[in-house]
Design an enzyme around this catalytic site. Structure first.
Site, PDB file in Angstrom:
ATOM      1  N   ASP A  90      -0.286  96.408  39.937  1.00  0.00           N
ATOM      2  CA  ASP A  90      -0.335  94.980  39.628  1.00  0.00           C
ATOM      3  C   ASP A  90      -1.639  94.629  38.915  1.00  0.00           C
ATOM      4  O   ASP A  90      -1.655  93.812  37.987  1.00  0.00           O
ATOM      5  CB  ASP A  90      -0.220  94.149  40.913  1.00  0.00           C
ATOM      6  CG  ASP A  90       1.182  94.189  41.493  1.00  0.00           C
ATOM      7  OD1 ASP A  90       2.090  94.699  40.806  1.00  0.00           O
ATOM      8  OD2 ASP A  90       1.367  93.716  42.630  1.00  0.00           O
ATOM      9  N   ALA A  91      -2.734  95.235  39.354  1.00  0.00           N
ATOM     10  CA  ALA A  91      -4.031  94.936  38.746  1.00  0.00           C
ATOM     11  C   ALA A  91      -4.059  95.368  37.281  1.00  0.00           C
ATOM     12  O   ALA A  91      -4.595  94.659  36.415  1.00  0.00           O
ATOM     13  CB  ALA A  91      -5.148  95.624  39.522  1.00  0.00           C
ATOM     14  N   SER A 112      34.520  70.526  31.032  1.00  0.00           N
ATOM     15  CA  SER A 112      34.746  70.944  32.414  1.00  0.00           C
ATOM     16  C   SER A 112      36.087  71.658  32.499  1.00  0.00           C
ATOM     17  O   SER A 112      36.885  71.630  31.551  1.00  0.00           O
ATOM     18  CB  SER A 112      34.726  69.729  33.341  1.00  0.00           C
ATOM     19  OG  SER A 112      35.687  68.778  32.917  1.00  0.00           O
ATOM     20  N   LEU A 113      36.344  72.304  33.630  1.00  0.00           N
ATOM     21  CA  LEU A 113      37.577  73.066  33.800  1.00  0.00           C
ATOM     22  C   LEU A 113      38.534  72.358  34.751  1.00  0.00           C
ATOM     23  O   LEU A 113      38.112  71.704  35.712  1.00  0.00           O
ATOM     24  CB  LEU A 113      37.271  74.463  34.344  1.00  0.00           C
ATOM     25  CG  LEU A 113      36.461  75.404  33.445  1.00  0.00           C
ATOM     26  CD1 LEU A 113      36.251  76.738  34.148  1.00  0.00           C
ATOM     27  CD2 LEU A 113      37.148  75.616  32.115  1.00  0.00           C
ATOM     28  N   ASP A 153      28.220  79.149  41.548  1.00  0.00           N
ATOM     29  CA  ASP A 153      27.878  77.820  42.053  1.00  0.00           C
ATOM     30  C   ASP A 153      26.424  77.549  41.680  1.00  0.00           C
ATOM     31  O   ASP A 153      25.512  77.610  42.496  1.00  0.00           O
ATOM     32  CB  ASP A 153      28.072  77.760  43.569  1.00  0.00           C
ATOM     33  CG  ASP A 153      27.992  76.334  44.106  1.00  0.00           C
ATOM     34  OD1 ASP A 153      28.054  75.394  43.285  1.00  0.00           O
ATOM     35  OD2 ASP A 153      27.867  76.158  45.321  1.00  0.00           O
ATOM     36  N   ARG A 202      23.852  70.887  30.858  1.00  0.00           N
ATOM     37  CA  ARG A 202      25.171  70.411  30.445  1.00  0.00           C
ATOM     38  C   ARG A 202      25.176  68.898  30.246  1.00  0.00           C
ATOM     39  O   ARG A 202      25.788  68.377  29.318  1.00  0.00           O
ATOM     40  CB  ARG A 202      26.219  70.800  31.494  1.00  0.00           C
ATOM     41  CG  ARG A 202      27.630  70.330  31.142  1.00  0.00           C
ATOM     42  CD  ARG A 202      28.615  70.686  32.238  1.00  0.00           C
ATOM     43  NE  ARG A 202      29.950  70.240  31.870  1.00  0.00           N
ATOM     44  CZ  ARG A 202      30.410  69.005  32.044  1.00  0.00           C
ATOM     45  NH1 ARG A 202      29.624  68.086  32.579  1.00  0.00           N
ATOM     46  NH2 ARG A 202      31.620  68.676  31.685  1.00  0.00           N
ATOM     47  N   GLU A 222      25.249  80.040  33.510  1.00  0.00           N
ATOM     48  CA  GLU A 222      25.034  79.375  34.792  1.00  0.00           C
ATOM     49  C   GLU A 222      23.745  79.904  35.414  1.00  0.00           C
ATOM     50  O   GLU A 222      23.625  81.104  35.702  1.00  0.00           O
ATOM     51  CB  GLU A 222      26.216  79.666  35.724  1.00  0.00           C
ATOM     52  CG  GLU A 222      26.340  78.728  36.886  1.00  0.00           C
ATOM     53  CD  GLU A 222      27.201  77.500  36.575  1.00  0.00           C
ATOM     54  OE1 GLU A 222      27.389  76.677  37.486  1.00  0.00           O
ATOM     55  OE2 GLU A 222      27.674  77.368  35.430  1.00  0.00           O
ATOM     56  N   CYS A 252       5.844  68.847  73.368  1.00  0.00           N
ATOM     57  CA  CYS A 252       6.513  70.068  72.923  1.00  0.00           C
ATOM     58  C   CYS A 252       7.491  70.541  73.997  1.00  0.00           C
ATOM     59  O   CYS A 252       7.113  70.671  75.173  1.00  0.00           O
ATOM     60  CB  CYS A 252       5.487  71.161  72.642  1.00  0.00           C
ATOM     61  SG  CYS A 252       6.236  72.765  72.258  1.00  0.00           S
ATOM     62  N   CYS A 296       1.196  77.650  72.648  1.00  0.00           N
ATOM     63  CA  CYS A 296       2.639  77.396  72.766  1.00  0.00           C
ATOM     64  C   CYS A 296       3.407  78.714  72.733  1.00  0.00           C
ATOM     65  O   CYS A 296       3.300  79.474  71.765  1.00  0.00           O
ATOM     66  CB  CYS A 296       3.090  76.497  71.620  1.00  0.00           C
ATOM     67  SG  CYS A 296       4.864  76.180  71.610  1.00  0.00           S
TER      68      CYS A 296
END
Length: 668
Positions: free
Chosen positions: A34-35, A83-84, A121, A140, A177, A411, A434
């Site tokens: 990465d460096a 559109s469909l 989707d 769109r 999409e 809590c 906690c």
């Protein structure tokens, strides 16, 4: 820079960084660290800033996003994005097939060639490539006019900034999409909830929200992807069919869904639909049906369009992943960072093949908005998240006996103080001891992406807590074989494996150690930046707010979270105990204890005493950061001959300017 001209170096770097991007993001086979990649990228960015006329339109620097926009401009689509029509059962597909045959005058026995594709989707967009280069991207919108989101789409790494091949078409317009894969979506939502922000309802909403950011640098941080599915206006290339388009456009570097398939007749369409239904839950993205298209474009042209949809395509939707059930109880659940989330316990119900008995209500604000109460009849949905969500209450089913859950004053796990920070929707427990937070912190600390203590999963952590053998993460490194032998069904070999895994984790990377600590607002990416900038946990612990803010991508909110974490004496003791037990996060030795720790340098102009790569190594070798642009966070600007705009900006901001010799004096 001494042997090559700026123009030649820009060409070299553009090709090299582009190749390494493909190795990393597409082939999962990086060749450099990465460096080393960052050094190449920053050199290219610096050259493009000094010589803007040399910046190529397909430069990989376009992926990081640019300055924020005031608003999106509008784009009129050259051909409408229609559109469909929807189908919901097998009979609808049969009717669709019959209509096509009647319209074209074909015999009822003829098998129409179709192409079937998963119905993503996501968010529909249009991409325009001119002369082989990506030039315009838009949403769109209403099908006729969309929004110009070109800069945001440039950050989507699947989209080629330049088409492949020696002779790309003069004009290629494609529709696609944009989507957010499920794993990043779940992680993204978890981070939003922990930061007190409302989660996205589903991956589509998250993708849409990411794509419509006025600041493309925000979009660049979100791992959006795209599948392209149709051509629009083209010049210099011809496609004979949908299957031909999908095959040939891939050769140009445009991504298409590999699950798309050419079939023949209704029976094969039905078989494809059933196959996608079965594979749906195994995919790493959301699909909500199958799109069926007549394959030959000549037949598509003959069929034409109706007012809002083509006659040659239909979307066969999957049954909704929803079901109706009763909220038997609403239970507050405490997470790792103390955020208390209301969770609905449901009468078990089958939702698309999975028995669901719990659903997240996200937060009290969302629960109150939907007015969800104990005893309500509700609609639950599985939509891209591990834990399903309640979509709505069926008010007609109320009897009057339903009861809401108030925000807890204490809590539910430890009885500690509960606060609601102004401007946040999250409700938090601030109790340092906690047990719920301890349990979730331990799980996070030992997880694969953090310290990766193999075998130390939730089951064993629960036993360690029950036996009171651990109270915080530091206790992990003081466990003995005798401790593990108190477990149910624990053998010598298994206990030895657990102890070895704990021992091996002591040498994890510093970035993973920082991430494992669970500092609020510090994810994996930010942890890497902090590890690079400070080089040791001690330096990070003692960093001032100004030093934290000098780290790229660290803003006031993140800096405050880090400062608050290390102000806690309890947190300091936990870290001290781990270091005393031999935990020694590995870092590059050159970054430890440097005289430039927390300092940012910018090099500009023609350098003669050293190259930019050598300068960067000298700065980072002393714990500093070599940046590509001047800002108020810059500490020193080293100016060579013919220094331009960066020198002027440094003088305007009052940043200290040094010659190359003066910089070398700092190193003596």
């Amino acid at each position: 820079m001494t042997d090559t001209s700026p123009a030649e170096r820009v060409e070299q770097l553009t090709a090299e960084v582009t190749r390494h991007n493909r190795l990393y993001y597409e082939l999962d086979a990086p060749e450099i660290t990465d460096a080393e990649y960052d050094a190449l990228f920053r050199e290219l960015l610096d050259l493009e800033e000094r010589f803007p006329e040399l910046a190529r339109p397909d430069s990989p620097t376009k992926r990081v996003g640019g300055r924020p926009l005031d608003k999106f401009s509008q784009v009129r689509h050259r051909t409408p994005m229609l559109s469909l029509e929807n189908a919901f059962e097998e009979g609808d597909i049969g009717d669709f097939d019959d209509r096509i045959k009647r319209f074209l005058g074909l015999p009822a026995t003829e098998a129409i060639p179709y192409v079937c594709e998963p119905k993503m989707d996501g968010v529909a967009v249009e991409l325009i490539f001119e002369g082989g280069f990506f030039s315009l991207g838009s949403t769109r919108g209403d099908g006729f006019v969309g929004e110009d989101v070109t800069e945001n789409l440039k950050t989507v790494r699947d989209i080629p900034l330049r088409l492949s091949g020696e002779t790309p078409p003069d004009l290629l317009t494609v529709r696609g999409e944009v989507y957010l894969p499920l794993a990043p979506f779940r992680k993204f939502n978890t981070e939003r909830e922990e930061a007190g922000e409302p989660p996205f309802a589903n991956p589509r909403n998250a993708a849409a929200g990411s794509l419509r950011q006025l600041d493309s640098r925000i979009t660049a941080k979100r791992p959006l992807h795209i599948f392209c599915y149709a051509p629009a206006e083209v010049e210099g290339i011809e496609f004979g069919s949908q299957s031909d388009f999908l095959t040939r456009v891939q050769l140009l570097g445009v991504p298409v869904n590999p699950l798309a398939r050419k079939v023949s007749g209704v029976s094969e369409v039905v078989a494809y639909y059933q196959e996608m239904m079965e594979r749906r839950d195994d995919l790493d993205y959301e699909i909500d049906g199958v799109v069926v298209k007549v394959d030959p474009f000549s037949m598509q042209r003959d069929l034409g369009e109706k007012s809002r949809s083509p006659r040659w395509a239909i979307a066969w939707k999957f049954p909704p992943r929803q079901a109706t059930t009763v909220v038997e109880d609403i239970v507050p659940q405490v997470g790792r960072t103390g955020v208390i989330t209301p969770v609905a316990h449901l009468a078990p119900v089958n939702v698309s093949g999975v028995i669901v008995s719990r659903a997240t209500l996200h937060n009290w604000e969302e629960m109150e908005r939907k007015d969800i109460r104990k005893g309500d009849t509700v609609v639950v949905e599985r939509a891209g998240d591990v834990i399903p969500a309640v979509v709505k209450v069926i008010l007609e089913k109320r009897t009057g006996g339903e009861t809401p859950l108030a925000i807890p004053e204490q809590c539910p796990e430890c009885g500690g103080t509960v606060v609601r920070v102004p401007g946040e929707v999250a409700v938090r427990c601030v109790g340092l001891s906690c047990p719920a937070q301890i349990r979730e912190s331990l799980k996070h600390f030992a997880s694969r992406r953090a310290m990766d203590i193999e075998g130390l999963g939730e089951k064993y952590l629960e036993q360690l807590l029950r036996l009171q053998l651990i109270r915080d993460v530091s206790d992990i490194y003081y466990l003995t074989r005798a401790d593990f032998m108190q477990f149910e069904r624990m053998g010598e070999k298994l206990s030895e494996n657990l102890l070895n895994a704990i021992e091996n984790s002591k040498k994890r990377d510093l970035s993973r150690f920082i991430f494992a600590l669970g500092i609020r607002n510090v994810g994996e990416h930010t942890a890497k930046l902090l590890a690079t900038a400070f080089g040791s946990i001690e330096h990070l612990e003692n960093a001032t707010t100004d030093e934290l803010l000098s780290v790229r991508e660290v803003g006031p909110q993140v800096a405050e979270s880090i400062s608050d974490f290390f102000k806690s004496e309890q947190n300091k003791k936990v870290i001290e105990r781990m270091l005393a037990a031999g935990v020694s996060p590995s870092v590059e030795e050159k970054r430890i204890g440097g005289r430039f720790t927390g300092k940012t340098f910018v090099f500009t102009g023609a350098l003669t005493r050293f190259t930019r790569d050598e300068a960067k190594k000298m700065v980072e070798g002393e714990g500093g950061h070599a940046a590509g642009s001047v800002s108020k966070k810059t500490d020193f600007v080293i100016a060579g001959a013919e220094a331009g705009s960066k020198l002027e900006k440094a003088q305007q901001l009052g940043v200290r300017v040094l010659t190359e010799d003066e910089f070398l004096e700092l190193l003596k």
